[in-house]
Motif scaffolding. Structure first.
Motif, PDB file in Angstrom:
ATOM      1  N   ILE A   1       6.912  -8.654   4.601  1.00  0.00           N
ATOM      2  CA  ILE A   1       6.097  -8.261   3.444  1.00  0.00           C
ATOM      3  C   ILE A   1       4.798  -7.619   3.913  1.00  0.00           C
ATOM      4  N   ALA A   2       4.182  -8.200   4.952  1.00  0.00           N
ATOM      5  CA  ALA A   2       2.926  -7.646   5.474  1.00  0.00           C
ATOM      6  C   ALA A   2       3.136  -6.242   6.033  1.00  0.00           C
ATOM      7  N   GLY A   3       4.230  -6.053   6.757  1.00  0.00           N
ATOM      8  CA  GLY A   3       4.507  -4.721   7.286  1.00  0.00           C
ATOM      9  C   GLY A   3       4.703  -3.706   6.181  1.00  0.00           C
ATOM     10  N   GLN A   4       5.449  -4.089   5.141  1.00  0.00           N
ATOM     11  CA  GLN A   4       5.646  -3.167   4.015  1.00  0.00           C
ATOM     12  C   GLN A   4       4.331  -2.941   3.268  1.00  0.00           C
ATOM     13  N   GLY A   5       3.453  -3.933   3.296  1.00  0.00           N
ATOM     14  CA  GLY A   5       2.164  -3.786   2.631  1.00  0.00           C
ATOM     15  C   GLY A   5       1.301  -2.684   3.204  1.00  0.00           C
ATOM     16  N   THR A   6       1.594  -2.262   4.439  1.00  0.00           N
ATOM     17  CA  THR A   6       0.826  -1.152   5.014  1.00  0.00           C
ATOM     18  C   THR A   6       1.053   0.144   4.252  1.00  0.00           C
ATOM     19  N   VAL A   7       2.176   0.264   3.540  1.00  0.00           N
ATOM     20  CA  VAL A   7       2.363   1.412   2.640  1.00  0.00           C
ATOM     21  C   VAL A   7       1.263   1.403   1.578  1.00  0.00           C
ATOM     22  N   GLY A   8       0.957   0.222   1.058  1.00  0.00           N
ATOM     23  CA  GLY A   8      -0.092   0.100   0.050  1.00  0.00           C
ATOM     24  C   GLY A   8      -1.459   0.459   0.584  1.00  0.00           C
ATOM     25  N   LEU A   9      -1.756   0.081   1.826  1.00  0.00           N
ATOM     26  CA  LEU A   9      -3.028   0.474   2.433  1.00  0.00           C
ATOM     27  C   LEU A   9      -3.158   1.991   2.478  1.00  0.00           C
ATOM     28  N   GLU A  10      -2.073   2.662   2.876  1.00  0.00           N
ATOM     29  CA  GLU A  10      -2.111   4.127   2.963  1.00  0.00           C
ATOM     30  C   GLU A  10      -2.247   4.757   1.588  1.00  0.00           C
ATOM     31  N   ILE A  11      -1.499   4.253   0.606  1.00  0.00           N
ATOM     32  CA  ILE A  11      -1.600   4.816  -0.746  1.00  0.00           C
ATOM     33  C   ILE A  11      -3.011   4.641  -1.284  1.00  0.00           C
ATOM     34  N   ALA A  12      -3.624   3.482  -1.054  1.00  0.00           N
ATOM     35  CA  ALA A  12      -4.991   3.245  -1.528  1.00  0.00           C
ATOM     36  C   ALA A  12      -5.945   4.281  -0.948  1.00  0.00           C
ATOM     37  N   GLU A  13      -5.816   4.560   0.341  1.00  0.00           N
ATOM     38  CA  GLU A  13      -6.675   5.556   0.986  1.00  0.00           C
ATOM     39  C   GLU A  13      -6.391   6.959   0.449  1.00  0.00           C
ATOM     40  N   GLN A  14      -5.102   7.300   0.338  1.00  0.00           N
ATOM     41  CA  GLN A  14      -4.728   8.645  -0.095  1.00  0.00           C
ATOM     42  C   GLN A  14      -5.071   8.882  -1.560  1.00  0.00           C
ATOM     43  N   ALA A  15      -4.917   7.864  -2.399  1.00  0.00           N
ATOM     44  CA  ALA A  15      -5.281   8.004  -3.810  1.00  0.00           C
ATOM     45  C   ALA A  15      -6.782   8.231  -3.952  1.00  0.00           C
TER      46      ALA A  15
ATOM     47  N   LEU B   1      -0.127  -6.625  -3.047  1.00  0.00           N
ATOM     48  CA  LEU B   1      -1.168  -7.403  -2.371  1.00  0.00           C
ATOM     49  C   LEU B   1      -2.224  -6.485  -1.756  1.00  0.00           C
ATOM     50  N   ALA B   2      -1.782  -5.364  -1.198  1.00  0.00           N
ATOM     51  CA  ALA B   2      -2.745  -4.409  -0.636  1.00  0.00           C
ATOM     52  C   ALA B   2      -3.633  -3.835  -1.732  1.00  0.00           C
ATOM     53  N   PHE B   3      -3.047  -3.528  -2.892  1.00  0.00           N
ATOM     54  CA  PHE B   3      -3.839  -2.985  -4.007  1.00  0.00           C
ATOM     55  C   PHE B   3      -4.829  -4.020  -4.539  1.00  0.00           C
ATOM     56  N   GLU B   4      -4.405  -5.270  -4.596  1.00  0.00           N
ATOM     57  CA  GLU B   4      -5.302  -6.310  -5.101  1.00  0.00           C
ATOM     58  C   GLU B   4      -6.614  -6.323  -4.309  1.00  0.00           C
ATOM     59  N   ALA B   5      -6.502  -6.106  -2.996  1.00  0.00           N
ATOM     60  CA  ALA B   5      -7.683  -6.153  -2.134  1.00  0.00           C
ATOM     61  C   ALA B   5      -8.403  -4.818  -2.023  1.00  0.00           C
ATOM     62  N   ARG B   6      -7.671  -3.703  -2.065  1.00  0.00           N
ATOM     63  CA  ARG B   6      -8.273  -2.414  -1.739  1.00  0.00           C
ATOM     64  C   ARG B   6      -8.289  -1.395  -2.882  1.00  0.00           C
ATOM     65  N   ALA B   7      -7.423  -1.556  -3.873  1.00  0.00           N
ATOM     66  CA  ALA B   7      -7.367  -0.564  -4.966  1.00  0.00           C
ATOM     67  C   ALA B   7      -6.876  -1.229  -6.245  1.00  0.00           C
ATOM     68  N   PRO B   8      -7.672  -2.134  -6.832  1.00  0.00           N
ATOM     69  CA  PRO B   8      -7.223  -2.879  -8.006  1.00  0.00           C
ATOM     70  C   PRO B   8      -6.967  -2.011  -9.234  1.00  0.00           C
TER      71      PRO B   8
END
Length: 322
Positions: A152-166, A191-198
């Motif tokens: 799940i954490a590894g897949q969550g890195t997609v969310g980190l990238e989307i947050a930055e790119q958005a 989970l990545a969005f909750e922390a970085r792009a709510p």
């Protein structure tokens, strides 16, 4: 338990081993959808799928003795290739259980990475029991396809990238549509969005007849699919949502969405025509929802999760433009 700290740690281990995939946009798709549509092209990831992230995150988190003994995973193809590639790079023996009706291209690619492939009948054999028996006999570590904190954490890195790119694109308040089987990718992104792009909200997308996550989100209880196969979207046909993933998505995601196999094929054709990317049916359902579903936000981001498509199925999709 997966949290943003575990996702950030996975991102550090993944650095240099996976691609930061692009966020694509084509105005002609906006016209078809009646909204702005952006596509996170994980089909361009190494192994052709986001699963390379979870596979590397899970194997790289094992201690050296566990990696030396080896790993086992079960998958219809994309998780198989992600784990097999990571195992090859990290010098770990690897066994992959795959349904005998998985696309030949996925079985072949998994073997090409050096994994031992064990085929089973998904309609008659219990893959969990089969995997547990092999793991116990050989002392292998089980890498689950979605219900694993490190996956799940590894897949969550997609969310980190989307947050930055958005943020770079000035996008806010978008629905982020995610192709969903057991929910590992969707829950990691949420989970990545909750922390970085709510301001971004995950919406899961599944094929018609295999909408266990959508029904589970609606009822608050884990629902199972009535059959194991019967859709072109083999990559996201799972028996039921994960025990770890459903609580995350119940808390953080919006209602689930459902599309037909025909809509997935149309999305594949449109992605090839306007974005010049190749998608498999299970990797195209999020784009299908972005294009054809009503009641979404004015801006959507669809995660194109995989491009490991059987040539005959891809030809079938392209006939939608013939």
């Amino acid at each position: 338990m997966t949290d943003i700290a575990l996702i950030d740690a996975a991102a550090e281990r993944l650095a240099g081993h996976i691609r930061r995939t692009p966020l694509l946009h084509a105005p002609l798709l906006d016209r078809i959808a009646g909204r702005k549509v952006f596509v996170k092209a994980e089909c361009l990831q190494v192994t052709g799928s986001f699963k390379a992230r979870g596979g590397w995150a899970a194997l790289s988190a094992l201690d050296s003795r566990a990696r030396a003994r080896g790993v086992i995973a079960d998958s219809s193809g994309n998780h198989a290739q992600g784990v097999a590639r990571a195992a090859a790079c990290l010098c770990s023996p690897c066994v992959i259980l795959m349904p005998a009706d998985a696309p030949a291209v996925k079985i072949g690619n998994t073997r090409a990475y050096g994994a031992e492939v064990v085929l089973y009948d998904r309609a008659r054999e219990d893959r969990d029991a089969l995997g547990a028996a092999i793991a116990a006999e050989r002392g292998l570590a089980l890498i689950k396809p979605f219900d694993d904190p490190q996956v799940i954490a590894g897949q969550g890195t997609v969310g980190l990238e989307i947050a930055e790119q958005a943020a770079e694109a000035g996008l806010a308040g978008a629905d982020v549509l995610v192709c969903c089987g057991g929910g590992g990718l969707a829950s990691g992104i949420a989970l990545a969005f909750e922390a970085r792009a709510p301001e971004l909200r995950v919406r899961t997308v599944e094929p018609d007849g295999f909408d266990d996550m959508a029904r589970s989100l609606s009822t608050g209880r884990r629902q199972r699919n009535p059959t194991a196969g019967g859709s072109l979207c083999d990559a996201i046909l799972t028996p039921a949502p994960g025990a770890l993933t459903l609580p995350i998505l119940s808390r953080l995601a919006g209602p689930g969405l459902v599309v037909s196999d025909e809509q997935a094929l149309q999305a594949m054709a449109l992605a090839f025509a306007h974005l010049h990317i190749v998608l498999e049916p299970g990797g195209a359902v999020a784009l299908a929802a972005a294009l054809f579903q009503p009641d979404l936000s004015e801006t959507v981001i669809a995660v194109a999760t995989g491009g490991n498509v059987d040539p005959a199925v891809f030809a079938m999709a392209l006939k939608r433009f013939a």
